[in-house]
Write an enzyme that holds these catalytic residues in place. Structure first.
Site, short mmCIF file in Angstrom:
data_model
loop_
_atom_site.label_atom_id
_atom_site.label_comp_id
_atom_site.label_asym_id
_atom_site.label_seq_id
_atom_site.Cartn_x
_atom_site.Cartn_y
_atom_site.Cartn_z
N LEU A 112 0.82 -1.21 0.00
CA LEU A 112 0.00 0.00 0.00
C LEU A 112 0.85 1.26 0.00
CD1 LEU A 112 -2.77 1.44 0.31
CD2 LEU A 112 -2.54 1.12 2.79
N ASP A 151 14.93 2.38 10.19
CA ASP A 151 14.06 1.54 11.00
C ASP A 151 13.19 2.48 11.82
OD1 ASP A 151 12.79 -0.16 12.73
OD2 ASP A 151 14.60 -0.92 13.70
N ASN A 178 2.48 3.96 7.59
CA ASN A 178 1.98 2.74 6.97
C ASN A 178 2.79 1.50 7.32
OD1 ASN A 178 0.70 1.12 4.60
ND2 ASN A 178 2.88 1.14 4.10
N TYR A 243 -0.09 -8.94 16.64
CA TYR A 243 -0.38 -8.07 15.49
C TYR A 243 -1.66 -7.27 15.75
CZ TYR A 243 -1.87 -6.57 10.84
OH TYR A 243 -2.30 -5.82 9.77
N LYS A 247 -2.23 -3.13 16.40
CA LYS A 247 -3.14 -2.32 15.58
C LYS A 247 -4.24 -1.69 16.43
CE LYS A 247 -1.30 -2.81 11.50
NZ LYS A 247 -0.75 -1.66 10.74
N THR A 282 -2.71 -8.42 -0.44
CA THR A 282 -1.25 -8.29 -0.39
C THR A 282 -0.67 -9.61 0.11
OG1 THR A 282 -1.30 -7.49 1.90
CG2 THR A 282 -1.45 -5.83 0.16
#
Length: 370
Positions: A112, A151, A178, A243, A247, A282
């Site tokens: 993206l 990084d 992103n 993960y 988020k 993706t």
């Protein structure tokens, strides 16, 4: 002889990489909703129906005329409510002139982020990409993008790169956070290093970049900050615990950022955009299937990129929630717990990683970048 036109390489979508699908595969609730928004739910179309009925000398007392009038009024009120709601929530849009903006994108080498970076690069905007992956200098010049090896989970590296960007391109005014990675592992199989790496890249990077670039936006008196989270931040999912947690943290961070900017004396023209997409096509979740292509279609990154670019260039704050279910997924949390269990079983969110073959005991998929 005129000046030589710079050739910009473009890779068109390769349809032959995807299997042929029947026509109904592309019929989704998102498509139906979009058609309705531009037809029967649009106030102008509703009033055109009233005008057409009157052009046929339909009496005002006729049932169809009354229904058309009421519908047109309701659609007008709906549209006005939306405008007022957006005004109260996000304020007045700011002016955006790409020639005067400096765009910083994290994780912009692939996926993206790369799409957004290349679109702006082709339009001769000032684009800086922060990523750990190296890009050949010749390729960078062809794309019109300046790449910085960094990084973003390391605060000191971000601070140093921020100074370089200001020196090379000018004060950053658009920040698109992103960068992201995923380890497909159960909580018991995870290591402390993997959890830390995920949070450094997915969550702490946002704090690092905002601390480094927001002061320049405040000095300039304008800016846009884009936070790319995920619909899984609302849901959680088995084998994606750290993960989804990383988020979910972004949802709270973004709300706090909006609140702080609204109270800042010069923060009114710094816009914020929260992106919570559903599953994208993706390689990060390659092979994962949704329970229903009609209700929960897999979206192409280009569709998310278009929504982000549209809001950024309009100078507006807002939320990018695609596909449609990601806009209403929060309502799942108000259902009784038993209903939530049934819905999760039906949609298969907690079996998706196993069914896709991404979780195989101790042998787990390595981290992949967006």
């Amino acid at each position: 002889m005129g000046a030589k036109i710079r050739e910009i390489p473009a890779q068109l979508p390769r349809n032959f990489d995807r299997p042929d699908e029947p026509w109904h595969h592309y019929l989704t609730i998102d498509l139906i909703a979009k058609v309705f928004d531009y037809t029967i739910l649009h106030p102008w179309v509703s009033w055109i129906v009233v005008i057409c009925l009157r052009s046929q000398l339909t009496p005002y007392e006729a049932t169809e005329m009354r229904v058309a009038f009421v519908w047109a009024i309701l659609m007008t009120l709906r549209s006005m409510f939306g405008l007022i709601n957006d005004k109260l929530a996000y304020g007045t849009p700011r002016e955006v002139d790409l020639s005067e903006e400096v765009i910083v994108i994290t994780g912009g080498v692939e996926g993206l982020g790369a799409l957004i970076a290349e679109v702006y690069g082709m339009r001769n905007a000032n684009v800086a990409v922060l990523d750990t992956k190296k890009v050949d200098l010749e390729e960078a010049e062809e794309k019109g993008i300046v790449y910085y090896e960094c990084d973003v989970g390391d605060a000191k590296q971000v601070e140093e790169v921020a100074k370089e960007i200001v020196e090379d391109l000018g004060a950053p005014t658009i920040l698109i956070n992103n960068a992201g990675i995923v380890h497909v592992k159960s909580l018991l199989n995870s290591t402390a290093e993997e959890v830390e790496q995920t949070f450094r890249t997915n969550t702490l990077s946002h704090f690092n970049t905002i601390r480094s670039f927001l002061p320049y936006m405040i000095t300039e008196g304008r800016g846009t900050i884009v936070t790319v989270s995920s619909v899984l931040g609302h849901l959680g999912a088995a084998n994606l615990s750290f993960y989804t947690a990383s988020k979910a943290a972004l949802l709270a961070m973004h709300s706090s950022l909006r609140a702080e900017l609204s109270q800042h004396p010069t923060g009114q023209d710094i816009k914020t955009i929260l992106v919570t997409p559903g599953q994208m096509s993706t390689k990060m979740f390659n092979g994962v299937k949704t329970p229903s292509n009609f209700l929960a279609p897999i979206i192409a990154p280009v569709d998310v990129a278009k929504e982000i670019i549209s809001l950024v260039e309009k100078g507006e704050s807002g939320d990018v929630t695609v596909p449609l279910y990601s806009k209403y997924i929060q309502f799942l949390g108000i259902l009784p717990l038993g209903m939530q269990v049934l819905v999760r079983r039906w949609c298969g969110v907690d079996r998706a990683m196993v069914d896709a073959g991404l979780v195989k005991g101790e042998k787990t998929k390595p981290a992949e970048k967006l």
